[in-house]
Design an enzyme around this catalytic site. Structure first.
Site, mmCIF file in Angstrom:
data_model
loop_
_atom_site.group_PDB
_atom_site.id
_atom_site.type_symbol
_atom_site.label_atom_id
_atom_site.label_comp_id
_atom_site.label_asym_id
_atom_site.label_seq_id
_atom_site.Cartn_x
_atom_site.Cartn_y
_atom_site.Cartn_z
ATOM 1 N N GLY A 1 0.824 -1.194 0.000
ATOM 2 C CA GLY A 1 0.000 0.000 0.000
ATOM 3 C C GLY A 1 0.863 1.251 0.000
ATOM 4 O O GLY A 1 1.952 1.256 -0.552
ATOM 5 N N LEU A 2 0.358 2.307 0.633
ATOM 6 C CA LEU A 2 1.077 3.579 0.723
ATOM 7 C C LEU A 2 1.443 4.121 -0.654
ATOM 8 O O LEU A 2 2.543 4.616 -0.858
ATOM 9 C CB LEU A 2 2.353 3.437 1.570
ATOM 10 C CG LEU A 2 2.142 3.285 3.070
ATOM 11 C CD1 LEU A 2 3.487 3.194 3.778
ATOM 12 C CD2 LEU A 2 1.351 4.450 3.622
ATOM 13 N N CYS A 3 0.533 3.956 -1.614
ATOM 14 C CA CYS A 3 0.834 4.563 -2.903
ATOM 15 C C CYS A 3 -0.416 5.282 -3.421
ATOM 16 O O CYS A 3 -0.819 5.099 -4.563
ATOM 17 C CB CYS A 3 1.361 3.543 -3.893
ATOM 18 S SG CYS A 3 0.531 1.977 -3.842
ATOM 19 N N GLY A 4 -1.012 6.053 -2.570
ATOM 20 C CA GLY A 4 -2.126 6.891 -2.977
ATOM 21 C C GLY A 4 -3.318 6.059 -3.414
ATOM 22 O O GLY A 4 -3.610 5.016 -2.838
#
Lengths: 134, 293
Positions: free
Chosen positions: B89-92
């Protein structure tokens, strides 16, 4: 002296070579053939083997290819290889591991057709190994 | 009103977070460059493959014995959706926008009374779709352990898809991925894999196609060419996806870093104000104490 024609060797990961060549020897699945300038439009599948390219400078380069297609048309020759490695950077282990894979395929094959295909592949790979002298 | 110590702690923690997001952004930038180069390097092969395929397919078009990968099964009942997302995750909005496109597609197909099967590539898409489509998802392929996506990975997926097709498990296959446009723009895309969509090159085809010679014959070549074309398309989709993921991650982390900076500024201002207020208060206490004597 033959005239150079455009030649391209591409594998799925990258474009290996794109420059004029005087002649290219291709390991077609129904026999090796050599392509020179003004070859008739021609399309063939290729077997595992060595492609020998003679560049416009007269220098020869050799690539190991593992199956794919050769497409000759008015724009020159394009080889779409499943895998292509310059022979210099190819080591014995690569071929050996591919032969092991092929051997597994032969034993794993469920029906006769796939077994024959796998066995043919194994034989072709062994030929390559013999040619390269590993 | 938080105490001075609390404010100091909060500033320190936001600073630590900012360092992490900054590091992630730089890692994503470095990976993006590599992913972009890989996606670009794979393009010539796909282009040539398309051209060759168009040439050969022109020869067999309309024939009743055309390969099933090209002509389809004749039915349009069962759809296979291959949903490619990232592992992390952590990609907008990267993962969620692909998942959303797949979800809308699935619902639309189900409303038309079609059967949908979903093959997830990448864990995030699976997580997003699992709740709604528990029964439709047939498999999850994880690429977490893969450092650099190569032809072998794509080929493995393609083989799985082809064996399902050979078993008559589906009629139409569509792949979902994100096309890389730029760092701030990734376009979720749906692309039909089976039956193969042949690029038409009207200008070149008629003159060259007619006099081609084939070895072995056309049908055999096409049989070999079509499965490989699917591998190549999957590889292209996966590589585009990696580049998109890194682009999305980079801009998301850039935003996070900037946000953290703003927060630090705000807290520092508040910290200084509180500190000054306390000094003033102490001074007043001392002075008024001295005056009282």
């Amino acid at each position: 002296m033959a005239d150079p024609f455009p030649f391209e060797l591409v594998s799925p990961e990258r474009l290996l070579l794109s420059e004029p060549a005087l002649s290219v020897v291709v390991p077609g699945s129904e026999g090796e053939f050599e392509v020179l300038k003004n070859h008739a439009p021609f399309m063939a599948t290729i077997k595992p083997g060595v492609v020998v390219v003679t560049l416009a400078s007269g220098q020869a380069q050799r690539f190991f290819v593992r199956g794919g297609f050769a497409d000759v048309n008015a724009n020159g020759l394009t080889i779409l290889a499943e895998q292509a490695i310059p022979v210099e950077s190819l080591n014995a282990e690569d071929i050996a591991s591919q032969i092991r894979d092929a051997e597994e395929d032969v034993t794993d094959a469920r029906d006769d057709a796939s077994k024959t295909a796998a066995a043919t592949r194994l034989a072709q790979l062994k030929d390559v190994q013999a040619v390269l002298g590993h | 009103m938080p105490s001075l110590k609390e404010l100091r702690n909060r500033i320190a923690s936001v600073k630590a977070t900012q360092k992490i997001t900054k590091a992630m952004q730089m890692v994503a930038a470095a990976k993006l460059r590599r992913a972009q180069a890989a996606a670009e390097a794979a393009r010539p092969y796909a282009e040539r493959m398309g051209a060759v395929l168009a040439n050969v397919a022109a020869g067999v078009a309309g024939q009743s014995d055309a390969p099933r990968l090209l002509a389809g099964t004749g039915a349009n009942q069962t759809h296979l959706l291959i949903v490619c997302t990232a592992e992390r995750g952590l990609c907008g909005a990267f993962n969620s926008s692909i998942a959303r496109l797949a979800r809308e597609h699935t619902l639309a197909l189900q409303r038309q009374g079609k059967t949908v099967k979903i093959l997830c590539v990448g864990k995030k898409g699976y997580d997003a779709l699992r709740r709604l489509f528990q029964n439709e998802i047939i498999e999850l392929i994880e690429l977490r352990s893969v450092k650099q996506i190569g032809f072998a990975n794509a080929d493995a997926i393609a083989r799985k898809v082809l064996s399902l097709y050979a078993d008559g498990q589906f009629d139409v296959a569509t792949i979902f991925y994100s096309k890389f446009r730029s760092v701030i723009q990734q376009i979720p895309t749906a692309q039909q894999l089976i039956p193969a969509q042949v690029p038409t090159n009207d200008n070149a085809a008629p003159t060259t196609a007619a006099i081609y010679e084939y070895e072995p014959d056309e049908a055999t070549i096409l049989e070999d060419l079509l499965p490989r074309n699917i591998s190549v398309q999957i590889l292209g989709a996966l590589l585009e996806n990696v580049a998109s993921e890194m682009g999305a991650k980079m801009s998301a982390m850039d935003n996070a870093t900037r946000n953290a900076g703003e927060m630090i500024k705000k807290y520092t201002l508040r910290y200084n104000r509180t500190r000054q207020a306390m000094i003033t208060k102490e001074l007043i206490e001392i002075i008024s104490g001295a005056e009282a004597l």
